[in-house]
Motif scaffolding. Structure first.
Motif, PDB file in Angstrom:
ATOM      1  N   ILE A  88       0.038   7.444   3.083  1.00 31.88           N
ATOM      2  CA  ILE A  88      -0.547   7.855   4.367  1.00 31.88           C
ATOM      3  C   ILE A  88       0.479   7.634   5.470  1.00 31.88           C
ATOM      4  O   ILE A  88       1.076   6.568   5.570  1.00 31.88           O
ATOM      5  CB  ILE A  88      -1.841   7.080   4.664  1.00 31.88           C
ATOM      6  CG1 ILE A  88      -2.927   7.487   3.674  1.00 31.88           C
ATOM      7  CG2 ILE A  88      -2.298   7.315   6.102  1.00 31.88           C
ATOM      8  CD1 ILE A  88      -4.219   6.730   3.840  1.00 31.88           C
ATOM      9  N   VAL A  89       0.673   8.666   6.296  1.00 25.74           N
ATOM     10  CA  VAL A  89       1.582   8.572   7.437  1.00 25.74           C
ATOM     11  C   VAL A  89       0.793   8.983   8.675  1.00 25.74           C
ATOM     12  O   VAL A  89       0.256  10.089   8.734  1.00 25.74           O
ATOM     13  CB  VAL A  89       2.806   9.501   7.257  1.00 25.74           C
ATOM     14  CG1 VAL A  89       3.697   9.447   8.481  1.00 25.74           C
ATOM     15  CG2 VAL A  89       3.578   9.141   6.004  1.00 25.74           C
ATOM     16  N   ILE A  90       0.731   8.068   9.652  1.00 25.75           N
ATOM     17  CA  ILE A  90       0.034   8.344  10.903  1.00 25.75           C
ATOM     18  C   ILE A  90       1.001   8.083  12.048  1.00 25.75           C
ATOM     19  O   ILE A  90       1.552   6.985  12.154  1.00 25.75           O
ATOM     20  CB  ILE A  90      -1.225   7.470  11.060  1.00 25.75           C
ATOM     21  CG1 ILE A  90      -2.205   7.733   9.913  1.00 25.75           C
ATOM     22  CG2 ILE A  90      -1.899   7.735  12.405  1.00 25.75           C
ATOM     23  CD1 ILE A  90      -3.425   6.827   9.915  1.00 25.75           C
ATOM     24  N   THR A 141       0.804  -1.224   0.000  1.00 23.71           N
ATOM     25  CA  THR A 141       0.000   0.000   0.000  1.00 23.71           C
ATOM     26  C   THR A 141       0.833   1.268   0.000  1.00 23.71           C
ATOM     27  O   THR A 141       0.336   2.327  -0.371  1.00 23.71           O
ATOM     28  CB  THR A 141      -0.922   0.044   1.232  1.00 23.71           C
ATOM     29  OG1 THR A 141      -0.120   0.032   2.414  1.00 23.71           O
ATOM     30  CG2 THR A 141      -1.897  -1.109   1.241  1.00 23.71           C
ATOM     31  N   GLY A 142       2.072   1.192   0.464  1.00 23.93           N
ATOM     32  CA  GLY A 142       2.901   2.391   0.562  1.00 23.93           C
ATOM     33  C   GLY A 142       2.481   3.279   1.716  1.00 23.93           C
ATOM     34  O   GLY A 142       2.742   4.482   1.719  1.00 23.93           O
ATOM     35  N   ALA A 143       1.844   2.693   2.728  1.00 27.56           N
ATOM     36  CA  ALA A 143       1.380   3.459   3.887  1.00 27.56           C
ATOM     37  C   ALA A 143       2.304   3.239   5.068  1.00 27.56           C
ATOM     38  O   ALA A 143       2.919   2.187   5.200  1.00 27.56           O
ATOM     39  CB  ALA A 143      -0.038   3.030   4.257  1.00 27.56           C
ATOM     40  N   ASP A 144       2.390   4.248   5.934  1.00 28.79           N
ATOM     41  CA  ASP A 144       3.166   4.142   7.166  1.00 28.79           C
ATOM     42  C   ASP A 144       2.201   4.319   8.338  1.00 28.79           C
ATOM     43  O   ASP A 144       2.055   5.407   8.890  1.00 28.79           O
ATOM     44  CB  ASP A 144       4.268   5.193   7.196  1.00 28.79           C
ATOM     45  CG  ASP A 144       5.146   5.098   8.432  1.00 28.79           C
ATOM     46  OD1 ASP A 144       5.010   4.112   9.186  1.00 28.79           O
ATOM     47  OD2 ASP A 144       5.956   6.014   8.648  1.00 28.79           O
ATOM     48  N   ILE A 145       1.523   3.230   8.663  1.00 36.50           N
ATOM     49  CA  ILE A 145       0.579   3.219   9.778  1.00 36.50           C
ATOM     50  C   ILE A 145       1.110   2.187  10.764  1.00 36.50           C
ATOM     51  O   ILE A 145       1.067   0.994  10.499  1.00 36.50           O
ATOM     52  CB  ILE A 145      -0.849   2.851   9.314  1.00 36.50           C
ATOM     53  CG1 ILE A 145      -1.308   3.804   8.207  1.00 36.50           C
ATOM     54  CG2 ILE A 145      -1.809   2.878  10.496  1.00 36.50           C
ATOM     55  CD1 ILE A 145      -2.624   3.421   7.571  1.00 36.50           C
ATOM     56  N   PRO A 146       1.653   2.619  11.905  1.00 36.36           N
ATOM     57  CA  PRO A 146       2.271   1.686  12.841  1.00 36.36           C
ATOM     58  C   PRO A 146       1.276   0.735  13.491  1.00 36.36           C
ATOM     59  O   PRO A 146       0.084   1.019  13.584  1.00 36.36           O
ATOM     60  CB  PRO A 146       2.915   2.586  13.891  1.00 36.36           C
ATOM     61  CG  PRO A 146       2.560   3.967  13.549  1.00 36.36           C
ATOM     62  CD  PRO A 146       1.731   3.995  12.326  1.00 36.36           C
ATOM     63  N   LEU A 147       1.795  -0.395  13.949  1.00 32.49           N
ATOM     64  CA  LEU A 147       0.968  -1.410  14.593  1.00 32.49           C
ATOM     65  C   LEU A 147       0.351  -0.930  15.902  1.00 32.49           C
ATOM     66  O   LEU A 147      -0.703  -1.410  16.301  1.00 32.49           O
ATOM     67  CB  LEU A 147       1.807  -2.666  14.864  1.00 32.49           C
ATOM     68  CG  LEU A 147       2.078  -3.528  13.640  1.00 32.49           C
ATOM     69  CD1 LEU A 147       3.179  -4.525  13.933  1.00 32.49           C
ATOM     70  CD2 LEU A 147       0.817  -4.222  13.195  1.00 32.49           C
ATOM     71  N   GLY A 191     -12.750   2.160  15.188  1.00 35.06           N
ATOM     72  CA  GLY A 191     -13.335   1.195  14.257  1.00 35.06           C
ATOM     73  C   GLY A 191     -14.058   1.871  13.110  1.00 35.06           C
ATOM     74  O   GLY A 191     -14.445   3.024  13.178  1.00 35.06           O
ATOM     75  N   GLY A 192     -14.249   1.121  12.041  1.00 33.37           N
ATOM     76  CA  GLY A 192     -14.962   1.629  10.880  1.00 33.37           C
ATOM     77  C   GLY A 192     -14.155   2.579  10.022  1.00 33.37           C
ATOM     78  O   GLY A 192     -14.703   3.321   9.212  1.00 33.37           O
ATOM     79  N   LEU A 193     -12.829   2.539  10.150  1.00 35.25           N
ATOM     80  CA  LEU A 193     -11.958   3.422   9.370  1.00 35.25           C
ATOM     81  C   LEU A 193     -11.954   2.986   7.910  1.00 35.25           C
ATOM     82  O   LEU A 193     -11.845   1.804   7.604  1.00 35.25           O
ATOM     83  CB  LEU A 193     -10.537   3.375   9.931  1.00 35.25           C
ATOM     84  CG  LEU A 193      -9.469   4.195   9.206  1.00 35.25           C
ATOM     85  CD1 LEU A 193      -9.795   5.677   9.280  1.00 35.25           C
ATOM     86  CD2 LEU A 193      -8.106   3.925   9.814  1.00 35.25           C
ATOM     87  N   ILE A 194     -12.077   3.949   7.005  1.00 37.55           N
ATOM     88  CA  ILE A 194     -11.971   3.666   5.569  1.00 37.55           C
ATOM     89  C   ILE A 194     -10.737   4.385   5.037  1.00 37.55           C
ATOM     90  O   ILE A 194     -10.589   5.594   5.216  1.00 37.55           O
ATOM     91  CB  ILE A 194     -13.220   4.126   4.795  1.00 37.55           C
ATOM     92  CG1 ILE A 194     -14.434   3.304   5.211  1.00 37.55           C
ATOM     93  CG2 ILE A 194     -12.982   4.003   3.292  1.00 37.55           C
ATOM     94  CD1 ILE A 194     -15.711   3.699   4.509  1.00 37.55           C
ATOM     95  N   ILE A 195      -9.884   3.613   4.407  1.00 40.29           N
ATOM     96  CA  ILE A 195      -8.710   4.159   3.728  1.00 40.29           C
ATOM     97  C   ILE A 195      -8.813   3.662   2.289  1.00 40.29           C
ATOM     98  O   ILE A 195      -8.419   2.542   1.992  1.00 40.29           O
ATOM     99  CB  ILE A 195      -7.404   3.673   4.384  1.00 40.29           C
ATOM    100  CG1 ILE A 195      -7.361   4.089   5.846  1.00 40.29           C
ATOM    101  CG2 ILE A 195      -6.202   4.208   3.643  1.00 40.29           C
ATOM    102  CD1 ILE A 195      -6.183   3.525   6.606  1.00 40.29           C
ATOM    103  N   LEU A 196      -9.383   4.490   1.418  1.00 40.66           N
ATOM    104  CA  LEU A 196      -9.624   4.044   0.046  1.00 40.66           C
ATOM    105  C   LEU A 196      -8.333   3.804  -0.726  1.00 40.66           C
ATOM    106  O   LEU A 196      -8.171   2.798  -1.383  1.00 40.66           O
ATOM    107  CB  LEU A 196     -10.492   5.061  -0.692  1.00 40.66           C
ATOM    108  CG  LEU A 196     -11.922   5.180  -0.194  1.00 40.66           C
ATOM    109  CD1 LEU A 196     -12.669   6.243  -0.972  1.00 40.66           C
ATOM    110  CD2 LEU A 196     -12.635   3.852  -0.296  1.00 40.66           C
ATOM    111  N   HIS A 197      -7.445   4.757  -0.686  1.00 41.16           N
ATOM    112  CA  HIS A 197      -6.169   4.677  -1.396  1.00 41.16           C
ATOM    113  C   HIS A 197      -5.070   4.974  -0.382  1.00 41.16           C
ATOM    114  O   HIS A 197      -4.711   6.127  -0.190  1.00 41.16           O
ATOM    115  CB  HIS A 197      -6.117   5.681  -2.545  1.00 41.16           C
ATOM    116  CG  HIS A 197      -7.277   5.558  -3.477  1.00 41.16           C
ATOM    117  ND1 HIS A 197      -7.370   4.531  -4.379  1.00 41.16           N
ATOM    118  CD2 HIS A 197      -8.393   6.299  -3.631  1.00 41.16           C
ATOM    119  CE1 HIS A 197      -8.511   4.665  -5.065  1.00 41.16           C
ATOM    120  NE2 HIS A 197      -9.146   5.728  -4.623  1.00 41.16           N
TER     121      HIS A 197
END
Length: 171
Positions: free
Chosen positions: A90-92, A68-74, A80-86
């Motif tokens: 993304i960096v969180i 995905t090329g996302a940086d979302i840590p564990l 809940g109910g999060l939508i990440i279409l693309h």
């Protein structure tokens, strides 16, 4: 003749887990979230099986992060109910909090100390670069740079982001 339209409102407090449900195997955005959710679940469970499944979900998370090329840590705090279409770009930060039923589009950056309420839509390329609070049902426009709080129900756009609409008071 005017027909009434049944508009379903999305809750800012109760997560809709169906929004994250995988319909088929090749859904990288949902698989990434699934690996995070499973890791967090097994981390709390503990034990030998929990330890093994934690490690397995770390591997899945790394795979889906590359895809995905996302940086979302564990260890991030995602409602809940999060939508990440693309999820590309993304960096969180793990110190950020994201409420239930949010929508995050590609190339979004969220830094430490940010508190995002429930059912917040964040447009593509938006940057939330200071520890701010974003209220429930707010909207952040594409490429907005948020450096101040956004009230509930408001829409913020621009660089730096400015509030362009506030919710009506109903009077």
């Amino acid at each position: 003749m005017v027909e009434s339209v049944n508009i379903q409102t999305i809750s800012a407090t109760e997560p809709d887990w169906n929004r994250e449900k995988c319909e088929r195997w090749w859904e990288p955005n949902r698989q990434l979230l699934k690996s995070i959710r499973n890791y967090q679940k097994w981390r709390v469970t503990g034990g030998i099986v929990g330890g093994f499944l934690c490690r397995w979900n770390v591997l899945l998370h790394r795979f889906w992060s590359v895809v995905t090329g996302a940086d979302i840590p564990l260890n991030c705090q995602l409602g809940g109910g999060l939508i990440i279409l693309h999820p590309n770009g993304i960096v969180i930060h793990p110190g950020a909090f994201i409420g239930p039923n949010c929508l995050i589009l590609q190339q979004v950056t969220i830094v430490e100390g940010v508190k995002i309420g429930g059912h917040v839509d964040i447009g593509a390329g938006a940057k939330i670069i200071r520890p701010v609070t974003i209220g429930d049902h707010a909207k952040i426009g594409a490429n907005a740079v948020v450096i101040c709080d956004v009230p509930a129900g408001a829409t913020a756009v621009g660089v730096p982001a400015k509030i362009i609409s506030l919710p009506s008071s109903g009077k």
